[in-house]
Design a protein around this motif. Structure first.
Motif, PDB file in Angstrom:
ATOM      1  N   LYS A   1       5.970 -67.815  -4.937  1.00 50.43           N
ATOM      2  CA  LYS A   1       5.321 -67.781  -3.620  1.00 50.43           C
ATOM      3  C   LYS A   1       4.804 -66.399  -3.241  1.00 50.43           C
ATOM      4  N   VAL A   2       4.493 -65.587  -4.239  1.00 50.54           N
ATOM      5  CA  VAL A   2       3.933 -64.260  -3.988  1.00 50.54           C
ATOM      6  C   VAL A   2       2.418 -64.419  -3.944  1.00 50.54           C
ATOM      7  N   ASP A   3       1.910 -64.780  -2.758  1.00 47.47           N
ATOM      8  CA  ASP A   3       0.490 -65.098  -2.648  1.00 47.47           C
ATOM      9  C   ASP A   3      -0.267 -64.211  -1.664  1.00 47.47           C
ATOM     10  N   ASN A   4       0.347 -63.076  -1.293  1.00 52.17           N
ATOM     11  CA  ASN A   4      -0.366 -62.089  -0.484  1.00 52.17           C
ATOM     12  C   ASN A   4       0.298 -60.722  -0.681  1.00 52.17           C
ATOM     13  N   SER A   5      -0.323 -59.673  -0.169  1.00 54.99           N
ATOM     14  CA  SER A   5       0.176 -58.317  -0.418  1.00 54.99           C
ATOM     15  C   SER A   5       1.547 -58.069   0.219  1.00 54.99           C
ATOM     16  N   GLN A   6       1.829 -58.663   1.360  1.00 53.08           N
ATOM     17  CA  GLN A   6       3.141 -58.496   1.986  1.00 53.08           C
ATOM     18  C   GLN A   6       4.238 -59.091   1.115  1.00 53.08           C
ATOM     19  N   ARG A   7       3.987 -60.273   0.593  1.00 53.22           N
ATOM     20  CA  ARG A   7       4.987 -60.915  -0.262  1.00 53.22           C
ATOM     21  C   ARG A   7       5.120 -60.181  -1.593  1.00 53.22           C
ATOM     22  N   LEU A   8       4.054 -59.575  -2.071  1.00 50.01           N
ATOM     23  CA  LEU A   8       4.145 -58.772  -3.290  1.00 50.01           C
ATOM     24  C   LEU A   8       5.094 -57.604  -3.047  1.00 50.01           C
ATOM     25  N   PHE A   9       4.979 -56.976  -1.889  1.00 49.82           N
ATOM     26  CA  PHE A   9       5.894 -55.893  -1.526  1.00 49.82           C
ATOM     27  C   PHE A   9       7.330 -56.407  -1.442  1.00 49.82           C
ATOM     28  N   GLU A  10       7.528 -57.567  -0.805  1.00 46.31           N
ATOM     29  CA  GLU A  10       8.863 -58.151  -0.656  1.00 46.31           C
ATOM     30  C   GLU A  10       9.475 -58.541  -2.005  1.00 46.31           C
ATOM     31  N   ALA A  11       8.636 -58.885  -2.973  1.00 42.42           N
ATOM     32  CA  ALA A  11       9.124 -59.293  -4.298  1.00 42.42           C
ATOM     33  C   ALA A  11       9.866 -58.162  -5.009  1.00 42.42           C
ATOM     34  N   ASN A  12       9.619 -56.928  -4.609  1.00 46.25           N
ATOM     35  CA  ASN A  12      10.278 -55.790  -5.253  1.00 46.25           C
ATOM     36  C   ASN A  12      11.797 -55.846  -5.157  1.00 46.25           C
ATOM     37  N   GLU A  13      12.331 -56.489  -4.131  1.00 44.36           N
ATOM     38  CA  GLU A  13      13.783 -56.557  -3.990  1.00 44.36           C
ATOM     39  C   GLU A  13      14.444 -57.284  -5.162  1.00 44.36           C
ATOM     40  N   PHE A  14      13.694 -58.146  -5.843  1.00 42.35           N
ATOM     41  CA  PHE A  14      14.272 -58.932  -6.933  1.00 42.35           C
ATOM     42  C   PHE A  14      14.543 -58.101  -8.187  1.00 42.35           C
ATOM     43  N   TRP A  15      14.000 -56.889  -8.252  1.00 41.07           N
ATOM     44  CA  TRP A  15      14.357 -55.999  -9.362  1.00 41.07           C
ATOM     45  C   TRP A  15      15.857 -55.707  -9.337  1.00 41.07           C
ATOM     46  N   ALA A  16      16.470 -55.829  -8.169  1.00 36.71           N
ATOM     47  CA  ALA A  16      17.909 -55.580  -8.034  1.00 36.71           C
ATOM     48  C   ALA A  16      18.743 -56.563  -8.848  1.00 36.71           C
ATOM     49  N   LEU A  17      18.162 -57.691  -9.250  1.00 37.60           N
ATOM     50  CA  LEU A  17      18.901 -58.657 -10.059  1.00 37.60           C
ATOM     51  C   LEU A  17      19.088 -58.168 -11.495  1.00 37.60           C
ATOM     52  N   GLY A  18      18.340 -57.131 -11.873  1.00 40.29           N
ATOM     53  CA  GLY A  18      18.584 -56.486 -13.157  1.00 40.29           C
ATOM     54  C   GLY A  18      17.837 -57.032 -14.361  1.00 40.29           C
ATOM     55  N   PHE A  19      16.699 -57.683 -14.145  1.00 44.35           N
ATOM     56  CA  PHE A  19      15.936 -58.213 -15.273  1.00 44.35           C
ATOM     57  C   PHE A  19      14.678 -57.386 -15.491  1.00 44.35           C
ATOM     58  N   GLU A  20      14.491 -56.929 -16.726  1.00 45.92           N
ATOM     59  CA  GLU A  20      13.330 -56.109 -17.069  1.00 45.92           C
ATOM     60  C   GLU A  20      12.031 -56.899 -16.942  1.00 45.92           C
ATOM     61  N   GLN A  21      12.065 -58.151 -17.344  1.00 47.08           N
ATOM     62  CA  GLN A  21      10.893 -59.021 -17.304  1.00 47.08           C
ATOM     63  C   GLN A  21      10.838 -59.736 -15.955  1.00 47.08           C
ATOM     64  N   THR A  22      10.298 -59.072 -14.930  1.00 52.19           N
ATOM     65  CA  THR A  22      10.208 -59.644 -13.585  1.00 52.19           C
ATOM     66  C   THR A  22       8.743 -59.741 -13.199  1.00 52.19           C
ATOM     67  N   PHE A  23       8.307 -60.961 -12.843  1.00 53.70           N
ATOM     68  CA  PHE A  23       6.888 -61.190 -12.550  1.00 53.70           C
ATOM     69  C   PHE A  23       6.721 -61.953 -11.251  1.00 53.70           C
ATOM     70  N   PRO A  24       5.821 -61.473 -10.389  1.00 57.77           N
ATOM     71  CA  PRO A  24       5.475 -62.264  -9.197  1.00 57.77           C
ATOM     72  C   PRO A  24       4.592 -63.419  -9.630  1.00 57.77           C
ATOM     73  N   SER A  25       4.722 -64.549  -8.958  1.00 59.27           N
ATOM     74  CA  SER A  25       3.872 -65.704  -9.268  1.00 59.27           C
ATOM     75  C   SER A  25       3.432 -66.364  -7.966  1.00 59.27           C
ATOM     76  N   VAL A  26       2.310 -67.049  -8.025  1.00 61.85           N
ATOM     77  CA  VAL A  26       1.873 -67.796  -6.860  1.00 61.85           C
ATOM     78  C   VAL A  26       2.699 -69.066  -6.761  1.00 61.85           C
ATOM     79  N   SER A  27       2.591 -69.738  -5.662  1.00 61.07           N
ATOM     80  CA  SER A  27       3.374 -70.941  -5.414  1.00 61.07           C
ATOM     81  C   SER A  27       3.193 -71.967  -6.521  1.00 61.07           C
ATOM     82  N   CYS A  28       4.286 -72.596  -6.885  1.00 61.90           N
ATOM     83  CA  CYS A  28       4.234 -73.651  -7.906  1.00 61.90           C
ATOM     84  C   CYS A  28       3.372 -74.830  -7.452  1.00 61.90           C
ATOM     85  N   LEU A  29       3.172 -74.974  -6.142  1.00 60.68           N
ATOM     86  CA  LEU A  29       2.338 -76.051  -5.645  1.00 60.68           C
ATOM     87  C   LEU A  29       0.872 -75.806  -5.976  1.00 60.68           C
ATOM     88  N   HIS A  30       0.502 -74.540  -6.237  1.00 62.64           N
ATOM     89  CA  HIS A  30      -0.880 -74.205  -6.544  1.00 62.64           C
ATOM     90  C   HIS A  30      -1.037 -74.226  -8.043  1.00 62.64           C
TER      91      HIS A  30
END
Length: 81
Positions: free
Chosen positions: A52-81
């Motif tokens: 659900k990373v479909d705008n610049s604000q959500r792209l910024f918010e996605a950065n928190e998920f790096w805390a989960l510790g995975f090197e391969q972390t990618f933002p994606s648009v909604s699965c509905l799209h």
């Protein structure tokens, strides 16, 4: 959570590569952290898809998920799209 945990463990055992999808709109949940721990302990390659990373604000918010510790972390648009 017991049935869910056992399903996750079965999926980990059967997979060569694990794709872990999380939701940027909810942030990191306790369940996300629990599953991330199981996946890290598996020693298998994990790709983290932040959904659900479909705008610049959500792209910024996605950065928190790096805390989960995975090197391969990618933002994606909604699965509905």
């Amino acid at each position: 959570h017991l049935a869910f945990r056992s399903q996750v463990k079965i999926a980990i055992e059967e997979a060569a590569v694990l794709v872990f999808m999380v939701d940027v709109t909810t942030g990191i949940t306790d369940l996300d952290a629990e599953v991330a721990d199981l996946l890290r302990r598996s020693k298998k390659p994990v790709v983290l898809a932040v959904n659900k990373v479909d705008n610049s604000q959500r792209l910024f918010e996605a950065n928190e998920f790096w805390a989960l510790g995975f090197e391969q972390t990618f933002p994606s648009v909604s699965c509905l799209h």
